[in-house]
Design an enzyme around this catalytic site. Structure first.
Site, PDB file in Angstrom:
ATOM      1  N   ARG A  34       6.391 -24.972  25.391  1.00  0.00           N
ATOM      2  CA  ARG A  34       5.559 -23.788  24.995  1.00  0.00           C
ATOM      3  C   ARG A  34       4.660 -23.673  26.392  1.00  0.00           C
ATOM      4  NH1 ARG A  34       9.428 -23.134  22.327  1.00  0.00           N
ATOM      5  NH2 ARG A  34       9.299 -23.236  19.953  1.00  0.00           N
ATOM      6  N   GLU A 178      12.287 -26.113   4.489  1.00  0.00           N
ATOM      7  CA  GLU A 178      12.711 -25.060   5.636  1.00  0.00           C
ATOM      8  C   GLU A 178      13.933 -25.636   6.012  1.00  0.00           C
ATOM      9  OE1 GLU A 178      10.337 -25.216   9.154  1.00  0.00           O
ATOM     10  OE2 GLU A 178      11.153 -23.823  10.070  1.00  0.00           O
ATOM     11  N   LYS A 220      11.049 -21.678   3.243  1.00  0.00           N
ATOM     12  CA  LYS A 220      10.806 -21.080   4.489  1.00  0.00           C
ATOM     13  C   LYS A 220      12.487 -21.146   5.352  1.00  0.00           C
ATOM     14  CE  LYS A 220       8.535 -21.890   9.092  1.00  0.00           C
ATOM     15  NZ  LYS A 220       7.305 -22.281   9.950  1.00  0.00           N
ATOM     16  N   SER A 262      10.574 -17.369  12.420  1.00  0.00           N
ATOM     17  CA  SER A 262      10.895 -16.297  13.338  1.00  0.00           C
ATOM     18  C   SER A 262      12.067 -16.553  14.307  1.00  0.00           C
ATOM     19  CB  SER A 262       9.663 -15.650  14.129  1.00  0.00           C
ATOM     20  OG  SER A 262       9.129 -16.874  14.936  1.00  0.00           O
ATOM     21  N   GLY A 263      12.257 -17.916  14.456  1.00  0.00           N
ATOM     22  CA  GLY A 263      13.440 -18.391  14.809  1.00  0.00           C
ATOM     23  C   GLY A 263      13.964 -17.881  16.485  1.00  0.00           C
ATOM     24  N   ARG A 294       6.682 -18.876  16.902  1.00  0.00           N
ATOM     25  CA  ARG A 294       6.610 -18.359  18.128  1.00  0.00           C
ATOM     26  C   ARG A 294       6.336 -16.731  18.162  1.00  0.00           C
ATOM     27  NH1 ARG A 294      12.689 -20.468  19.513  1.00  0.00           N
ATOM     28  NH2 ARG A 294      12.373 -20.963  17.072  1.00  0.00           N
TER      29      ARG A 294
HETATM   30  C1  5MM Z   1       6.249 -24.148  15.376  1.00  0.00           C
HETATM   31  O1  5MM Z   1       7.148 -24.869  15.550  1.00  0.00           O
HETATM   32  C2  5MM Z   1       7.386 -25.915  14.333  1.00  0.00           C
HETATM   33  C3  5MM Z   1       7.768 -27.482  14.819  1.00  0.00           C
HETATM   34  O2  5MM Z   1       8.987 -27.176  15.703  1.00  0.00           O
HETATM   35  P1  5MM Z   1       9.437 -28.686  16.347  1.00  0.00           P
HETATM   36  O3  5MM Z   1       9.499 -29.609  15.208  1.00  0.00           O
HETATM   37  O4  5MM Z   1      10.463 -28.419  17.070  1.00  0.00           O
HETATM   38  O5  5MM Z   1       8.509 -29.193  17.233  1.00  0.00           O
HETATM   39  C4  5MM Z   1       8.694 -25.389  13.637  1.00  0.00           C
HETATM   40  O6  5MM Z   1       9.107 -26.019  12.530  1.00  0.00           O
HETATM   41  C5  5MM Z   1       8.327 -24.032  13.036  1.00  0.00           C
HETATM   42  O7  5MM Z   1       7.358 -24.197  12.146  1.00  0.00           O
HETATM   43  C6  5MM Z   1       9.873 -23.083  12.632  1.00  0.00           C
HETATM   44  O8  5MM Z   1      10.767 -23.374  13.520  1.00  0.00           O
HETATM   45  C7  5MM Z   1       9.273 -21.921  12.506  1.00  0.00           C
HETATM   46  O9  5MM Z   1       8.821 -21.493  13.762  1.00  0.00           O
HETATM   47  P2  5MM Z   1       9.356 -20.355  14.453  1.00  0.00           P
HETATM   48  O10 5MM Z   1       8.890 -20.146  15.793  1.00  0.00           O
HETATM   49  O11 5MM Z   1      11.041 -20.084  14.614  1.00  0.00           O
HETATM   50  O12 5MM Z   1       8.787 -19.000  13.610  1.00  0.00           O
END
Ligand code: 5MM
Length: 341
Positions: A34, A178, A220, A262-263, A294
């Site tokens: 990021r 999740e 989630k 949000s994926g 994200r």
């Molecule tokens: C914020 O990212 C979280 C941690 O991801 P990594 O383990 O890949 O570092 C991730 O679990 C996040 O909470 C979920 O994927 C949802 O995030 P998005 O960006 O998809 O809303």
């Protein structure tokens, strides 16, 4: 207070209508990715500065009931020696922590993934609890292809999620479960619906097997939508209909809140889809809200650029997305609101 009372109090504080969860729990490789997009080096100091900016955003508590943090953040302090997370807790925002240790291939099942971190989980939960965490998060991922996820992959991931959730509840920590069916690929919306339905069915069977109290779980999941390379893009209403159909079929009414991830959707797309979901299901048994990473943070990173030390414009960007998603939680969002500050 009994463990049950403790879990109930945490759930009630997280699952508030008109509010959602900020996922700020990027692991070291993810936050480095990021930051690379805005040409900022991922040092401990930069991560601390960025997350301090998120956590101290004025009025965040009006739209955000809970924040998921990364383990490192729990140990970080301001220059005055105050834990970074105090700014959240003092405003009634519930603190949670990502406790999984990332994913890798599932042995002998190429195409399936599995998440690591069950060993030593109880000890880590106790430590995080002493640092103020009241809930945890564990993510399993499912990559869609013609053959995957397989039956073995779906069962192994469900079993792991349920074992994690059981350990959390035994320690008075609310588990966010999740299971993320990834958006990567060219699959259709119908294929995503089939896979998500199979995944959710297995997850709830496993939660039952492991005696997990559903009243004290936050789900989630992904929304049901086409892969990002699919030729036909579904509308927000089509995504809402498909998502609700799958969740009505698979998620017991005892679950207090479904907080979508949000994926990889754009921030505006994620908000519009959440709004359509709420607008078309006003009498849902669950709160239908967000736990975006994200889709809440992308505009913040763009405004911050690692330079804005006061954080003013970056915090405004966070507030705006949090406010619009809170409106979407109530089914009261309109795309025209994107023009506001
Ligand atoms: C914020 O990212 C979280 C941690 O991801 P990594 O383990 O890949 O570092 C991730 O679990 C996040 O909470 C979920 O994927 C949802 O995030 P998005 O960006 O998809 O809303």
């Amino acid at each position: 207070m009994t463990i049950t009372d403790e879990l109930q109090a945490t759930v009630e504080q997280i699952a508030q209508s008109g509010k959602g969860i900020l996922a700020a729990d990027e692991s070291l490789p993810t936050i480095a990715k990021r930051f690379a997009q805005i040409k900022v080096e991922s040092t401990a100091q930069n991560r601390r500065a960025y997350r301090a900016l998120l956590f101290t955003a004025p009025a965040l508590e009006n739209y955000i009931s809970a924040v998921i943090a990364f383990e490192e953040t729990l140990g970080q302090k301001t220059d005055d020696g105050v834990p970074l997370t105090d700014a959240l807790v003092q405003r009634g925002i519930v603190l949670g922590v990502k406790v999984d240790k990332g994913t890798g291939p599932l042995a002998l099942s190429r195409g399936d993934h599995i998440t690591f971190g069950l060993d030593g989980l109880a000890e880590r939960l106790q430590r995080f609890k002493s640092q103020g965490a009241r809930f945890a998060k564990w993510r399993e991922v499912y990559q869609i292809s013609d053959r995957y996820p397989s039956f073995v992959g779906i069962s192994a991931n469900a079993e792991t999620l349920a074992r994690y959730a059981a350990v959390c509840q035994a320690h008075g920590i609310v588990p966010i479960v999740e299971p993320e069916v990834l958006i990567d690929g060219d699959h259709s919306l119908a294929r995503c619906a089939d896979v998500t339905q199979a995944v959710q069915t297995a997850v709830f069977q496993a939660l039952h097997r492991h005696h997990v109290a559903l009243e004290h779980v936050i789900l989630k999941p992904n929304m049901v939508m086409q892969g990002k390379d699919h030729t036909v893009k579904a509308s927000a209403d089509e995504i809402a209909r498909a998502t609700l159909r799958v969740f009505r079929r698979t998620v017991p009414a005892a679950i207090p809140s479904i907080n979508f991830l949000s994926g990889g959707m754009s921030p505006a797309e994620a908000t519009a889809n959440l709004n359509a979901i709420n607008a078309s299901h006003p009498t849902s048994p669950w709160l239908l809200s967000f736990s975006f990473g994200r889709a809440l943070q992308q505009p913040v990173l763009q405004a911050w650029q690692g330079k804005d030390r006061t954080g003013g414009s970056a915090q405004q960007a966070l507030l705006k997305r949090a406010r619009l998603n809170a409106a979407a939680q109530a089914g009261a969002y309109d795309a025209a609101m994107e023009a506001s500050h």
